[in-house]
Design a protein around this motif. Sequence first.
Motif, PDB file in Angstrom:
ATOM      1  N   PRO A 222      20.329  -0.315 -18.516  1.00  0.00           N
ATOM      2  CA  PRO A 222      21.093   0.727 -19.208  1.00  0.00           C
ATOM      3  C   PRO A 222      22.220   0.148 -20.045  1.00  0.00           C
ATOM      4  N   ASP A 223      22.511   0.818 -21.139  1.00  0.00           N
ATOM      5  CA  ASP A 223      23.637   0.467 -21.995  1.00  0.00           C
ATOM      6  C   ASP A 223      24.864   1.171 -21.429  1.00  0.00           C
ATOM      7  N   LEU A 224      25.589   0.496 -20.551  1.00  0.00           N
ATOM      8  CA  LEU A 224      26.661   1.146 -19.805  1.00  0.00           C
ATOM      9  C   LEU A 224      27.806   1.619 -20.693  1.00  0.00           C
ATOM     10  N   ALA A 225      27.900   1.088 -21.907  1.00  0.00           N
ATOM     11  CA  ALA A 225      28.953   1.539 -22.816  1.00  0.00           C
ATOM     12  C   ALA A 225      28.755   2.996 -23.227  1.00  0.00           C
ATOM     13  N   ARG A 226      27.550   3.533 -23.065  1.00  0.00           N
ATOM     14  CA  ARG A 226      27.272   4.918 -23.422  1.00  0.00           C
ATOM     15  C   ARG A 226      27.874   5.912 -22.429  1.00  0.00           C
TER      16      ARG A 226
ATOM     17  N   ILE B 122      30.323   8.768 -14.605  1.00  0.00           N
ATOM     18  CA  ILE B 122      29.082   8.578 -13.846  1.00  0.00           C
ATOM     19  C   ILE B 122      28.177   7.631 -14.618  1.00  0.00           C
ATOM     20  N   LYS B 123      27.759   6.562 -13.957  1.00  0.00           N
ATOM     21  CA  LYS B 123      26.934   5.538 -14.600  1.00  0.00           C
ATOM     22  C   LYS B 123      25.657   5.325 -13.793  1.00  0.00           C
ATOM     23  N   PRO B 124      24.546   5.057 -14.457  1.00  0.00           N
ATOM     24  CA  PRO B 124      23.296   4.806 -13.740  1.00  0.00           C
ATOM     25  C   PRO B 124      23.294   3.426 -13.098  1.00  0.00           C
ATOM     26  N   GLN B 125      22.475   3.285 -12.083  1.00  0.00           N
ATOM     27  CA  GLN B 125      22.271   1.981 -11.458  1.00  0.00           C
ATOM     28  C   GLN B 125      20.852   1.521 -11.756  1.00  0.00           C
ATOM     29  N   ALA B 126      20.712   0.283 -12.209  1.00  0.00           N
ATOM     30  CA  ALA B 126      19.400  -0.258 -12.520  1.00  0.00           C
ATOM     31  C   ALA B 126      18.691  -0.709 -11.250  1.00  0.00           C
TER      32      ALA B 126
ATOM     33  N   ASP C 194      14.837  -4.965  -9.038  1.00  0.00           N
ATOM     34  CA  ASP C 194      13.772  -5.898  -9.414  1.00  0.00           C
ATOM     35  C   ASP C 194      13.701  -6.009 -10.945  1.00  0.00           C
ATOM     36  N   PRO C 195      14.028  -7.179 -11.502  1.00  0.00           N
ATOM     37  CA  PRO C 195      13.982  -7.328 -12.968  1.00  0.00           C
ATOM     38  C   PRO C 195      12.600  -7.044 -13.554  1.00  0.00           C
ATOM     39  N   ALA C 196      11.541  -7.359 -12.799  1.00  0.00           N
ATOM     40  CA  ALA C 196      10.183  -7.146 -13.319  1.00  0.00           C
ATOM     41  C   ALA C 196       9.914  -5.659 -13.555  1.00  0.00           C
ATOM     42  N   LEU C 197      10.384  -4.817 -12.654  1.00  0.00           N
ATOM     43  CA  LEU C 197      10.177  -3.380 -12.828  1.00  0.00           C
ATOM     44  C   LEU C 197      11.042  -2.834 -13.957  1.00  0.00           C
ATOM     45  N   ARG C 198      12.160  -3.468 -14.227  1.00  0.00           N
ATOM     46  CA  ARG C 198      13.014  -3.028 -15.324  1.00  0.00           C
ATOM     47  C   ARG C 198      12.426  -3.386 -16.683  1.00  0.00           C
ATOM     48  N   GLU C 199      11.411  -4.247 -16.698  1.00  0.00           N
ATOM     49  CA  GLU C 199      10.799  -4.674 -17.961  1.00  0.00           C
ATOM     50  C   GLU C 199       9.539  -3.897 -18.314  1.00  0.00           C
ATOM     51  N   VAL C 200       9.037  -3.078 -17.393  1.00  0.00           N
ATOM     52  CA  VAL C 200       7.769  -2.384 -17.634  1.00  0.00           C
ATOM     53  C   VAL C 200       7.862  -1.476 -18.850  1.00  0.00           C
ATOM     54  N   LEU C 201       8.952  -0.743 -18.994  1.00  0.00           N
ATOM     55  CA  LEU C 201       9.104   0.175 -20.115  1.00  0.00           C
ATOM     56  C   LEU C 201       8.986  -0.559 -21.453  1.00  0.00           C
TER      57      LEU C 201
ATOM     58  N   ARG D 196       0.827  -1.199   0.000  1.00  0.00           N
ATOM     59  CA  ARG D 196       0.000   0.000   0.000  1.00  0.00           C
ATOM     60  C   ARG D 196       0.865   1.253   0.000  1.00  0.00           C
ATOM     61  N   VAL D 197       2.026   1.182   0.663  1.00  0.00           N
ATOM     62  CA  VAL D 197       2.966   2.299   0.715  1.00  0.00           C
ATOM     63  C   VAL D 197       4.287   1.835   0.089  1.00  0.00           C
ATOM     64  N   VAL D 198       4.789   2.618  -0.864  1.00  0.00           N
ATOM     65  CA  VAL D 198       6.015   2.270  -1.583  1.00  0.00           C
ATOM     66  C   VAL D 198       7.129   3.240  -1.222  1.00  0.00           C
ATOM     67  N   PHE D 199       8.307   2.682  -0.948  1.00  0.00           N
ATOM     68  CA  PHE D 199       9.533   3.461  -0.792  1.00  0.00           C
ATOM     69  C   PHE D 199      10.450   3.101  -1.966  1.00  0.00           C
ATOM     70  N   PRO D 200      10.466   3.899  -3.033  1.00  0.00           N
ATOM     71  CA  PRO D 200      11.267   3.545  -4.211  1.00  0.00           C
ATOM     72  C   PRO D 200      12.765   3.520  -3.908  1.00  0.00           C
ATOM     73  N   GLU D 201      13.478   2.664  -4.603  1.00  0.00           N
ATOM     74  CA  GLU D 201      14.924   2.694  -4.514  1.00  0.00           C
ATOM     75  C   GLU D 201      15.423   4.047  -5.024  1.00  0.00           C
ATOM     76  N   ASP D 202      16.423   4.572  -4.357  1.00  0.00           N
ATOM     77  CA  ASP D 202      16.864   5.942  -4.636  1.00  0.00           C
ATOM     78  C   ASP D 202      17.774   6.008  -5.854  1.00  0.00           C
ATOM     79  N   GLY D 203      17.447   6.912  -6.769  1.00  0.00           N
ATOM     80  CA  GLY D 203      18.352   7.261  -7.856  1.00  0.00           C
ATOM     81  C   GLY D 203      18.649   6.159  -8.843  1.00  0.00           C
ATOM     82  N   VAL D 204      17.655   5.300  -9.136  1.00  0.00           N
ATOM     83  CA  VAL D 204      17.882   4.181 -10.052  1.00  0.00           C
ATOM     84  C   VAL D 204      17.103   4.390 -11.345  1.00  0.00           C
ATOM     85  N   VAL D 205      17.440   3.567 -12.347  1.00  0.00           N
ATOM     86  CA  VAL D 205      16.713   3.580 -13.612  1.00  0.00           C
ATOM     87  C   VAL D 205      15.904   2.301 -13.736  1.00  0.00           C
ATOM     88  N   TYR D 206      14.782   2.397 -14.452  1.00  0.00           N
ATOM     89  CA  TYR D 206      13.848   1.280 -14.580  1.00  0.00           C
ATOM     90  C   TYR D 206      13.940   0.676 -15.970  1.00  0.00           C
ATOM     91  N   PHE D 207      15.156   0.340 -16.356  1.00  0.00           N
ATOM     92  CA  PHE D 207      15.436  -0.383 -17.595  1.00  0.00           C
ATOM     93  C   PHE D 207      16.869  -0.887 -17.476  1.00  0.00           C
TER      94      PHE D 207
END
Length: 398
Positions: free
Chosen positions: A68-72, A76-80, A83-90, A55-66
């Motif tokens: 990322p192509d780290l070679a780009r 400074i690199k993003p952290q995914a 949860d793999p399921a949330l990374r697939e929503v996009l 019912r109440v969500v505390f999102p992980e801080d400063g992450v991306v929901y996919f």
Amino acid sequence: MKSPNNTSLYCYPWDVADVDRFVDQARALGMNGATLAVSYHAGKFLRPHAASGPRVVFPEDGVVYFEPDLARYGEIKPQAHSDPALREVLSKLVANGGVAVHAWTVLLHNSHLGAAHPEYTARNAHGDGYLYSLCPMRQAVFDYAVALSADVAARGVASVVIETPGWLPYAHDYHHEFAQVRGNLWLDSMLGLCFCDACMAAGKAADIDMDGLRDRIRQNIDSYLDAPVDATPSQAAAWLAADLLEDGDLAALNRLRQRRVTQLVGAIRAAMPAQVQLAVVATVQRPTAQSWLEGTDLRALAGVADWLEIPFYEADAAAVRSDAWDCIRRIGTPDRIRAILRPGPPDLADGAQLPAALEGLRDMGIRHVGFYNYGMLRRDRLRALGAAIRSFEPRSHT
């Protein structure tokens, strides 16, 4: 005007994990788009109509929901998200095809990356770093923002909606943010100026007396905090206006910040595929005219991005109309504006004035509206939103 009469529902991945169900609901509400968070910060969110999960969500801080192509990326690199399921929503939402997908991408508001790279955070006149605010004057931060936006743009989305491409204000609802000194526009503005090494060097290269300005700002803050006074809102606004008029270095620094943010947004647009549009959430300030505090130049950004996505988060429809009028005056046209409304508490008389706000925007030629936020609204507010959309007949701006 591109893609006329768009309606989009802001949403978080945890609220739309059942993608097919969400798309059916969004379309039933009259939406032809979804503005999905793909890079986001920490928070605490109540989910009134959650079909499953907490019912109440505390999102992980400063992450991306996919993934990322780290070679780009450079230093400074993003952290995914973990949860793999949330990374697939996009990708699932794009594949569904039932709504246009707008990728809501928070850039420089990132406490996770600020903790990992404290040398790249904004620093006030006292030298204190702001963990939550990466400084865009730093080249590594600039490069990260461009790479992240381009990475998102390569994922089949209709547009990338970037938020916080500039400096965050001092008061920004940080975790357990608390003070026993009342904040005001003047104090928050002074505390929100960045004097990190990169800003100092850029300012000096622009012939600004950065050392003297930093000393004056620090002394003014110290003097105010030591005084037994509290500025009223009108006093604080007048003080700030007077300081900008009287202190040429202060005004020049703010113009320098605006040029840097415009440069960053232009670089992001150039790094994206031509068919993917770029929208900029112009500000978190109310009213929008105060967006310069974050380095935003409304007219300049409208010239380098496809859209300015402006949060008209106001108590009533009249305030939405007046702020929209001023935005159009500053930008020069309504054709670059995508509005954002909150169709429930705390705005628009708890949503009762949503139809009047929509009518006001339409009458001024703003025909693209996003609504915040699917997972936070009660069912009755979602039903009311759908009814307002269905009764809304867009008219051409003349």
